[in-house]
Design a protein around this motif. Structure first.
Motif, PDB file in Angstrom:
ATOM      1  N   LYS A  53      31.927 -10.826  61.766  1.00 43.49           N
ATOM      2  CA  LYS A  53      30.577 -10.273  61.934  1.00 43.49           C
ATOM      3  C   LYS A  53      30.574  -9.202  63.019  1.00 43.49           C
ATOM      4  CE  LYS A  53      27.384 -13.116  63.474  1.00 43.49           C
ATOM      5  NZ  LYS A  53      26.370 -14.175  63.439  1.00 43.49           N
ATOM      6  N   MET A  54      31.264  -9.481  64.132  1.00 44.37           N
ATOM      7  CA  MET A  54      31.299  -8.501  65.214  1.00 44.37           C
ATOM      8  C   MET A  54      32.086  -7.242  64.808  1.00 44.37           C
ATOM      9  SD  MET A  54      29.330  -9.884  67.231  1.00 44.37           S
ATOM     10  CE  MET A  54      29.438  -8.643  68.512  1.00 44.37           C
ATOM     11  N   PHE A  57      29.647  -5.315  62.848  1.00 46.78           N
ATOM     12  CA  PHE A  57      28.650  -4.720  63.749  1.00 46.78           C
ATOM     13  C   PHE A  57      29.174  -3.419  64.365  1.00 46.78           C
ATOM     14  CE2 PHE A  57      27.163  -4.223  68.161  1.00 46.78           C
ATOM     15  CZ  PHE A  57      25.809  -4.021  67.934  1.00 46.78           C
ATOM     16  N   TYR A  68      26.960  -4.358  58.558  1.00 49.36           N
ATOM     17  CA  TYR A  68      26.294  -5.372  59.392  1.00 49.36           C
ATOM     18  C   TYR A  68      24.795  -5.292  59.163  1.00 49.36           C
ATOM     19  CZ  TYR A  68      24.175  -7.664  63.386  1.00 49.36           C
ATOM     20  OH  TYR A  68      23.397  -8.482  64.167  1.00 49.36           O
ATOM     21  N   PRO A  72      20.655  -8.451  66.128  1.00 45.89           N
ATOM     22  CA  PRO A  72      21.578  -8.584  67.250  1.00 45.89           C
ATOM     23  C   PRO A  72      20.901  -8.876  68.584  1.00 45.89           C
ATOM     24  CG  PRO A  72      21.396  -6.284  66.593  1.00 45.89           C
ATOM     25  CD  PRO A  72      20.644  -7.080  65.579  1.00 45.89           C
TER      26      PRO A  72
END
Ligand code: HEM
Length: 143
Positions: A53-54, A57, A68, A72
Motif C-alpha cells: 500500500k505504501m 501511495f 493508491y 492517508p
C-alpha cells in the motif's frame, strides 16, 4: 516532461525506497511501538498489506500510475502520534532518501512528506488545516 516517478527510477526504485524506509522505521525506538499496536496480533500479515500500500501511495504521489486510493490523513487517527513521532519519521525518511536517490529527487520527496506531516499532525491534534504559507515553510524546511 518526465515525472518524479520516472526520474527516481520507476517501480523498482519505489519498492526499494519504501522497503528500506520501513525496515528502519520498524526498528526505531519511537516508531516501533506505534506499528506494533497498529499491526495487532498478526504483524506478518499486517506488513504484507501495509508495504505494498505504501509503495502504491508513493508511486501515486510521485506522478506514476495512480494506484493508491485511500484516506492517508484519517488513517493516523487514534495512534497517539505527537511531534516526536513525526520528527523521527521524517529524520529516517531523509536518511533513506539521501542514501538511495540523487539530491534533487530526495529533496522533492522529502518536501512531499514534510507537507503531509503538517496536515496529519494538525488533523490528529484536532487543529484546522494549515495555510498555504505553512505548507511552503514546511517544504522549504529541509532536505
Ligand atoms: C510524516 C509523514 C507521514 C506520511 C507521509 C505517512 C503516510 C501514510 C500513509 C499514506 C498511510 C496509509 C493510509 C491508508 O491506509 O490508506 C499511513 C498509514 C499509517 N501510518 Fe503514516 N505517515 C506519516 C507519518 C506517520 C508516523 C509519524 C507514524 C508513526 C509511527 C505513522 C504510522 C502509520 C501507521 C501505523 C499507519 C497504518 C494505520 C492503519 O492502517 O491502521 N505514520 N501513513
Amino acid at each position: 516532461m518526465m515525472t518524479l516517478y520516472d526520474r527516481v527510477g520507476g517501480e523498482a526504485a519505489a519498492q526499494r525506497l519504501v522497503h528500506g524506509f520501513y525496515a528502519r522505521a520498524r526498528l526505531d525506538p519511537q516508531l516501533s511501538p506505534v506499528f506494533a499496536q497498529a499491526a495487532g496480533g498478526d504483524p506478518g500479515r499486517w506488513w504484507a498489506q501495509h508495504l505494498p500500500k505504501m509503495v502504491r501511495f508513493w508511486i501515486t504521489v510521485a506522478g506514476g500510475p495512480a494506484s493508491y486510493h485511500g484516506a492517508p490523513v484519517a488513517a493516523h487517527d487514534g495512534l497517539g502520534l505527537v511531534a516526536a513521532h513525526f520528527d523521527a519519521w521524517l529524520a529516517l525518511w531523509a536518511q533513506v532518501l539521501q542514501k538511495q536517490l540523487p539530491p534533487d529527487c530526495a529533496a522533492e520527496l522529502y518536501g512531499r512528506a514534510a507537507r503531509m506531516r503538517t496536515v496529519i499532525e494538525r488533523h490528529v491534534a484536532g487543529q484546522p488545516l494549515p495555510t498555504p504559507e505553512a505548507y511552503r515553510r514546511a517544504e522549504a524546511g529541509h532536505a
